[in-house]
Design an enzyme around this catalytic site. Structure first.
Site, PDB file in Angstrom:
ATOM      1  N   HIS A  76      -7.417  -6.689 -82.628  1.00 61.34           N
ATOM      2  CA  HIS A  76      -6.166  -6.679 -81.860  1.00 61.34           C
ATOM      3  C   HIS A  76      -5.334  -7.943 -82.023  1.00 61.34           C
ATOM      4  O   HIS A  76      -4.327  -8.104 -81.322  1.00 61.34           O
ATOM      5  CB  HIS A  76      -6.445  -6.521 -80.366  1.00 61.34           C
TER       6      HIS A  76
ATOM      7  N   LYS B 105       5.455  -9.727 -70.142  1.00 65.04           N
ATOM      8  CA  LYS B 105       4.233  -9.736 -70.975  1.00 65.04           C
ATOM      9  C   LYS B 105       3.532 -11.051 -70.698  1.00 65.04           C
ATOM     10  O   LYS B 105       4.070 -11.898 -69.985  1.00 65.04           O
ATOM     11  CB  LYS B 105       4.588  -9.633 -72.459  1.00 65.04           C
ATOM     12  N   ARG B 106       2.318 -11.256 -71.259  1.00 58.53           N
ATOM     13  CA  ARG B 106       1.667 -12.542 -71.088  1.00 58.53           C
ATOM     14  C   ARG B 106       2.549 -13.660 -71.628  1.00 58.53           C
ATOM     15  O   ARG B 106       3.349 -13.452 -72.549  1.00 58.53           O
ATOM     16  CB  ARG B 106       0.325 -12.546 -71.835  1.00 58.53           C
TER      17      ARG B 106
ATOM     18  N   LYS C  37       5.118 -15.316 -78.271  1.00 61.33           N
ATOM     19  CA  LYS C  37       5.955 -14.258 -77.705  1.00 61.33           C
ATOM     20  C   LYS C  37       7.375 -14.769 -77.411  1.00 61.33           C
ATOM     21  O   LYS C  37       8.278 -14.006 -77.116  1.00 61.33           O
ATOM     22  CB  LYS C  37       5.310 -13.692 -76.442  1.00 61.33           C
TER      23      LYS C  37
ATOM     24  N   THR D  71       2.602  -3.009 -76.693  1.00 65.41           N
ATOM     25  CA  THR D  71       2.631  -1.669 -76.096  1.00 65.41           C
ATOM     26  C   THR D  71       3.694  -1.621 -75.004  1.00 65.41           C
ATOM     27  O   THR D  71       4.224  -0.556 -74.699  1.00 65.41           O
ATOM     28  CB  THR D  71       1.255  -1.276 -75.499  1.00 65.41           C
TER      29      THR D  71
ATOM     30  N   LYS E 289       6.641   1.280 -73.714  1.00 65.68           N
ATOM     31  CA  LYS E 289       6.913   1.695 -72.326  1.00 65.68           C
ATOM     32  C   LYS E 289       8.398   1.579 -72.013  1.00 65.68           C
ATOM     33  O   LYS E 289       8.995   2.455 -71.378  1.00 65.68           O
ATOM     34  CB  LYS E 289       6.087   0.845 -71.349  1.00 65.68           C
TER      35      LYS E 289
HETATM   36  C1  26W Z   1     -11.664 -14.141 -76.262  1.00 69.28           C
HETATM   37  C2  26W Z   1     -10.322 -14.322 -75.659  1.00 69.28           C
HETATM   38  C3  26W Z   1      -9.422 -13.209 -75.996  1.00 69.28           C
HETATM   39  C4  26W Z   1      -9.078 -12.302 -75.013  1.00 69.28           C
HETATM   40  C5  26W Z   1      -8.261 -11.252 -75.323  1.00 69.28           C
HETATM   41  C6  26W Z   1      -8.953 -13.068 -77.273  1.00 69.28           C
HETATM   42  C7  26W Z   1      -8.144 -12.019 -77.586  1.00 69.28           C
HETATM   43  C8  26W Z   1      -7.805 -11.117 -76.615  1.00 69.28           C
HETATM   44  C9  26W Z   1      -6.965  -9.909 -76.947  1.00 69.28           C
HETATM   45  C10 26W Z   1      -7.309  -9.392 -78.324  1.00 69.28           C
HETATM   46  C11 26W Z   1      -5.538 -10.202 -76.840  1.00 69.28           C
HETATM   47  C12 26W Z   1      -4.757  -8.933 -76.739  1.00 69.28           C
HETATM   48  O1  26W Z   1      -4.672  -8.335 -75.685  1.00 69.28           O
HETATM   49  N1  26W Z   1      -4.139  -8.525 -77.840  1.00 69.28           N
HETATM   50  C13 26W Z   1      -3.125  -7.521 -77.771  1.00 69.28           C
HETATM   51  O2  26W Z   1      -3.690  -6.235 -77.983  1.00 69.28           O
HETATM   52  C14 26W Z   1      -2.709  -5.231 -77.806  1.00 69.28           C
HETATM   53  C15 26W Z   1      -3.399  -3.884 -77.900  1.00 69.28           C
HETATM   54  O3  26W Z   1      -3.758  -3.627 -79.212  1.00 69.28           O
HETATM   55  C16 26W Z   1      -1.589  -5.377 -78.799  1.00 69.28           C
HETATM   56  O4  26W Z   1      -0.610  -4.412 -78.519  1.00 69.28           O
HETATM   57  C17 26W Z   1      -0.978  -6.769 -78.697  1.00 69.28           C
HETATM   58  O5  26W Z   1      -0.036  -6.955 -79.721  1.00 69.28           O
HETATM   59  C18 26W Z   1      -2.067  -7.813 -78.794  1.00 69.28           C
HETATM   60  O6  26W Z   1      -1.531  -9.110 -78.565  1.00 69.28           O
END
Ligand code: 26W
Length: 826
Positions: free
Chosen positions: A369, A557-558, A563, A665, A669
């Site tokens: 992701h 968003k975060r 971003k 995503t 929306k």
């Molecule tokens: C280990 C810490 C950590 C926590 C969460 C590392 C990475 C993440 C996620 C992978 C971050 C995340 O939410 N990524 C997002 O995933 C979405 C669903 O596929 C995408 O639409 C977003 O672009 C992406 O940033």
């Protein structure tokens, strides 16, 4: 929870016989559950009573569905994810049971409104952002499509922190979402399993094979809670299984008997801390021991359960496991499931390495992701070995065998071997473990998958072309339009029937109404009403008056540098400067709305939040602006706030540095609810452009390859040139350091420095400066276009009508056809 909230009743209607029965049920629940008569019940009691009646119905379906899955001997999906950002469930469940009208009528009859009652539910905020919400959308689609699947996660006592803005700064409060109980979960103490940490592992040679003994290991109990989930108009019930950590009874008893009561309680706390809190870092990993324990806890408990279920149904021919089970790893966080399955097959079920490996490599699929390097998980070898000694032995052996294979494929190419290794530099690389073991690997949009194949995972792609898949993300239309924007959903249904709710491509039938005057007016009226509602929310929560006739430009968003909320706010400062300088500047009124949580340890992200709030204070209170610009930061962005915000947006800001946002995503929306996107060619924006056509989206900025080219050299000269030649940008930037935003303060200097000079000699690594001019140009164009009301409405409608591709039903169908191969329950 707002217990005191007044719950207005909607208009009463005469109840049907079925509704009378439902009313009796609800009143009965209030009596039996709380010992109250209706007149004495609090709104929260009414909420719980409703939820319990819904749960009863789901449970009845569940029993049947469970039997059916068993009879059909169906293959099942276990979707392992550290995050499931479910949000509230009452309205979704009622909608999925097709009973929204019934509940509305009955509650009105009892003097309440369904939407107010639903607001009393705490969000299940067990996720950070995109990845967690995606998991929640997926489980809705899987169930709607009658595919047998279980979501598996941790039952965090505290979900993502609640954000409170104090004096413009983000502060974090614990999210104790379980305080009033959770009506949806069912405890399953009888299915508790043991998970072991630490200690030493000894091997004994017995009956021609090794067996392993654990000494001095700490045992933690994993107790599951099940949340049954129904799909929209579907036959089956799936579930989300949430594991909670418990200390084994004997643990405290030993100390207790020695009279050491405090120590006993402490130990219990230490054990239970594993499922205490969700890590709030998004796209960043820090290698914390507790997080490693959480990871092993979830995967070990889940795998023990999977094997038990399999054995009960199919006996112990483990070679059949891949025919009956597919395990999906949602990003690398649950990767330890791979060596854990090896351990269970070898140590507990008595299989050899080769047999086990053959099974393991047919069972797991992995989704990536993110390509952010700081998000790619790696664990210090020493820590891993101390906490998971047996798993460490297995991972070591996996790596040894991998190195032999790689040397055959890429002889003597040590740089490649190192890059592809599971273990190198005393660290364990989780993505490489997935790439070396999973039968399928996928990216979450076309562009993102291309980057995986040609860049970060190229070495693995080159030896395994057929394992890579591009599957673009999606969102569930049940929550993201039917539930959050029911008026728009009804309007659509009035024109094209309700088939689109389960067959999203049918939305394209709406295109022929994009020029229909009457339809356009209705569409416009719904958007306006949503804006009026949001304006009231903003007035109540922020004390800011905003004009529903201004353009609502939303970025939610975060908060992350990639971003580029910073570019957005710099542009706002530039517009502000223009208005001040030129009172005749013809500026169409705009309300800029932000919603964003920053990871608590991400100082720069938190500073950007402070900047947005400070710029808001400066502009909102400046009489010279005459209300033409308003800046609003909505506190505590969450699923429930997203549901109110997205439906009121005219413009959707999707402005990440190209190549950094894997998919996005939120973009889908907004589009679905008729907002027009301003965005870069990044993630799924590329496909939004394909669907909606270039007349109905504003694309600007550097493309992924152009960004990559700039990141290869310092770029200092280019940045300097832009700073000197673009006066609007320069003067916006200068405000960060001239003490004019917060009189006399230099607090935003870090932002200025990093943009212009960079952290390590690379200025502007997120291309804020380099994309600014183009961004400003398209912002201006949008403001002009918006004033042609008719043409704008047409764009908005075309966005809704072109959103069908982004239904998570399509995404799940892609996964199923290409990777999982599940059969729908008959
Ligand atoms: C280990 C810490 C950590 C926590 C969460 C590392 C990475 C993440 C996620 C992978 C971050 C995340 O939410 N990524 C997002 O995933 C979405 C669903 O596929 C995408 O639409 C977003 O672009 C992406 O940033």
């Amino acid at each position: 929870m707002a217990e005191t909230k007044t719950t207005k009743a909607s208009a009463k209607v005469k109840l049907t016989a079925a509704e009378e029965a439902l009313k009796k049920e609800i009143v009965g629940k209030v009596g039996r559950h709380f010992g109250k008569v209706m007149e004495e019940a609090t709104p929260h009691m009414v909420y719980t009573a409703c939820a319990l009646t819904v749960r009863d119905q789901i449970m009845e379906k569940w029993a049947k569905s469970h039997r059916q899955v068993k009879e059909e001997g169906s293959k099942k999906l276990y979707y392992l994810s550290f995050e499931f950002l479910m949000g509230r469930l009452l309205c979704t469940n009622i909608l999925n049971l097709m009973q929204t009208d019934e509940y509305q009528h009955v509650l009105a009859d009892l003097g309440y409104s369904l939407s107010d009652i639903a607001e009393l539910e705490n969000d299940a905020g067990l996720g950070n952002g995109g990845l967690g919400r995606l998991a929640a959308c997926f489980i809705d689609s899987l169930t709607t499509m009658d595919l047998p699947a279980y979501g598996c996660t941790i039952r965090y006592e505290y979900g993502l922190f609640r954000q409170k803005i104090v004096d413009g700064y983000q502060t974090e409060l614990p999210d104790s979402w379980l305080d009033n109980g959770c009506a949806w979960e069912i405890a399953r103490p009888e299915e508790t399993v043991e998970v072991k940490f630490g200690g030493q592992v000894y091997s004994d040679w017995m009956d021609g094979k090794f067996s392993f003994r654990y000494e001095n290991a700490t045992t933690i109990l994993a107790m599951p809670y099940d949340m049954p989930l129904c799909g929209y108009d579907s036959k089956i019930v799936n579930k989300l299984r949430l594991w909670s950590a418990k200390a084994p009874d004997h643990m405290d008893m030993k100390a207790f008997n020695r009279g050491d009561y405090i120590h006993a309680v402490e130990e219990k706390e230490l054990a239970e801390v594993i499922s205490k809190v969700l890590y709030p870092e998004d796209n960043n990993t820090e290698g914390k021991e507790l997080r490693l324990k959480q990871q092993y806890f979830l995967v070990s408990a889940t795998l023990q359960w999977i094997l038990k279920e399999f054995e009960e149904r199919n006996g112990s021919d483990w070679s059949k496991l891949p025919d009956k089970v597919v395990i999906h790893i949602n990003d690398t966080h649950p990767t330890m499931a791979i060596p854990e399955l090896m351990r269970l097959l070898m140590d507990e079920k008595g299989l050899g390495w080769d047999e086990s490996w053959d099974i393991v490599t047919k069972v797991f699929a992995y989704t990536n992701h993110t390509v952010m390097s700081e998000a790619l998980e790696k664990w210090p070898l020493d820590m891993f070995k101390k906490i998971l000694p047996r798993l460490h032995m297995i991972v070591d052996e996996m790596n040894r065998r991998l190195m032999i294979r790689l040397n055959e494929i890429y002889p003597n190419d040590y740089t490649k071997h190192k890059y592809m290794a599971i273990i190198s530099d005393n660290q364990i690389f989780m993505a490489n473990m997935c790439l070396a073991s999973c039968f399928a690997v996928n990216g979450v949009s076309k562009l993102h998958t291309e980057i995986l194949k040609t860049d970060i995972f190229a070495d693995y792609y080159n030896i395994n072309h057929d394992r890579f898949f591009a599957i673009t993300n999606g969102i569930t239309f049940r929550r993201w339009i039917c539930n959050c924007n029911p008026q728009l959903a009804d309007l659509i249904t009035s024109k094209i029937g309700n088939g689109w709710i389960k067959d999203a491509e049918q939305l394209s039938k709406l295109k022929k109404f994009a020029k229909d005057k009457e339809f356009k007016e209705k569409f416009a009226a719904i958007k306006r009403q949503n804006k009026v509602n949001l304006a009231a929310y903003i007035k109540e929560h922020n004390g800011i008056e905003v004009d529903p006739d201004s353009i609502f430009d939303v970025q939610s968003k975060r908060l992350h540098e990639y971003k580029r909320q910073l570019m957005n706010i710099l542009h706002i400062i530039a517009e502000y400067n223009r208005i001040l300088e030129d009172p005749t500047y013809d500026y169409y009124p705009k309300t800029y709305i932000f919603g964003a949580k920053a990871a608590p340890g991400y100082a720069r992200a938190k500073l950007i939040i402070k900047l947005i709030n400070s710029v808001g204070d400066m502009i909102n209170n400046d009489p010279r602006v005459n209300g033409k610009i308003k800046v609003v930061f909505l506190e505590n962005y969450s699923v429930s706030i997203a549901e109110k915000l997205i439906i009121a947006a005219d413009i959707s800001e999707q402005i990440s540095t190209a190549c950094k946002e894997a998919s996005g995503t939120g973009n889908m929306k907004f589009m679905l609810n008729g907002a027009v996107t301003i965005g870069t060619l990044d993630g799924a924006n590329v496909e939004i452009l394909e669907q909606v056509g270039e007349d109905n989206i504003y694309i600007f900025g550097l493309k992924a390859d152009e960004v990559a080219a700039r990141l290869r050299y310092s770029g200092g000269d280019e940045v300097k040139d832009i700073y000197s030649s673009n006066t609007l940008l320069r003067r916006a930037l200068d405000r960060l350091v001239d003490g004019s935003i917060i009189p006399g303060s230099q607090m935003f200097k870090d932002l200025y420095q990093t943009l212009l000079f960079g952290d390590y000699g690379y200025p502007d690594t997120y291309m804020v400066i380099r994309d600014f001019e183009d961004y400003m140009k398209y912002q201006e164009k949008m403001s002009i276009d918006y004033q042609d009301r008719d043409a704008w409405l047409e764009k908005a409608i075309m966005n809704t009508a072109s959103a069908g591709f982004f239904s998570s039903d399509r995404t799940i169908d892609d996964y199923n056809r290409q990777i999982w191969h599940l059969a729908p329950i008959k």
